[in-house]
Design a protein around this motif. Sequence first.
Motif, PDB file in Angstrom:
ATOM      1  N   GLY A  17       0.807  -1.216   0.000  1.00 22.61           N
ATOM      2  CA  GLY A  17       0.000   0.000   0.000  1.00 22.61           C
ATOM      3  C   GLY A  17       0.840   1.265   0.000  1.00 22.61           C
ATOM      4  O   GLY A  17       0.384   2.329  -0.417  1.00 22.61           O
ATOM      5  N   ILE A  18       2.064   1.159   0.451  1.00 24.69           N
ATOM      6  CA  ILE A  18       2.987   2.293   0.423  1.00 24.69           C
ATOM      7  C   ILE A  18       3.852   2.265  -0.840  1.00 24.69           C
ATOM      8  O   ILE A  18       4.054   3.282  -1.499  1.00 24.69           O
TER       9      ILE A  18
ATOM     10  N   MET B 201      -3.349   2.595  -4.018  1.00 24.80           N
ATOM     11  CA  MET B 201      -3.310   2.321  -2.583  1.00 24.80           C
ATOM     12  C   MET B 201      -4.506   1.464  -2.146  1.00 24.80           C
ATOM     13  O   MET B 201      -4.448   0.761  -1.136  1.00 24.80           O
ATOM     14  N   HIS B 202      -5.569   1.504  -2.899  1.00 18.95           N
ATOM     15  CA  HIS B 202      -6.805   0.821  -2.520  1.00 18.95           C
ATOM     16  C   HIS B 202      -6.702  -0.697  -2.630  1.00 18.95           C
ATOM     17  O   HIS B 202      -7.260  -1.423  -1.805  1.00 18.95           O
ATOM     18  N   ILE B 203      -6.021  -1.191  -3.652  1.00 18.07           N
ATOM     19  CA  ILE B 203      -5.988  -2.636  -3.902  1.00 18.07           C
ATOM     20  C   ILE B 203      -5.391  -3.420  -2.738  1.00 18.07           C
ATOM     21  O   ILE B 203      -6.010  -4.392  -2.285  1.00 18.07           O
TER      22      ILE B 203
ATOM     23  N   SER C 105       2.231   6.632   4.390  1.00 20.51           N
ATOM     24  CA  SER C 105       2.673   7.084   3.071  1.00 20.51           C
ATOM     25  C   SER C 105       2.865   8.596   3.064  1.00 20.51           C
ATOM     26  O   SER C 105       3.852   9.101   2.526  1.00 20.51           O
ATOM     27  N   SER C 106       1.943   9.312   3.666  1.00 21.84           N
ATOM     28  CA  SER C 106       2.050  10.764   3.723  1.00 21.84           C
ATOM     29  C   SER C 106       3.281  11.194   4.510  1.00 21.84           C
ATOM     30  O   SER C 106       4.004  12.109   4.104  1.00 21.84           O
TER      31      SER C 106
END
Length: 173
Positions: free
Chosen positions: A19-20, A39-41, A66-67
């Motif tokens: 996701g990152i 990022m959703h998957i 991630s941010s």
Amino acid sequence: MQQNTTRRLTYAALMLALGILIPMVFHTFQISGGIFLPMHIPVLLCGFLCGPQFGALCGLVVPLISSLITGMPPMYPTAVAMALELLAYGLMTGLLRKKCNVYLALILSMLVGRAVSGCANLVLLGLAGKSYTLNVFLSSAFVTALPGIIIQLILVPLILIVMKKAGLTDLGK
């Protein structure tokens, strides 16, 4: 029991990392995350593979980490709203994973997540003194994101089928 917990923890950690990493690849090649939703998957998969608790936790922390690491998405309001949206995705796919088929679970999860995103953006942008209209919500959540939605509806079930056939998941048992 111990093996199942270890498997779920391992998959959750993998989905968190993906996701990152996947959005980082998209940003490296200047591919729009708002269109393809990379990022959703992993979060959707985490809910299916690991259940509602791990799915929700993965969804909550992926955009925030991630941010913090990459600056993408921007923390406020985008990453905060995405954290709530992805929390809903992970929670819902986890809750629905054995109650209905994967397509219905995905569609319902996506609708709930987008509703949460709309509410979160309405509140967060309102607090920042900015407007968030129904047209903006519908455009960003459904029109702009349509390629990502289609990719999710194809890729998530395909990955789950391959993993099930390889004996890597107990989904459906």
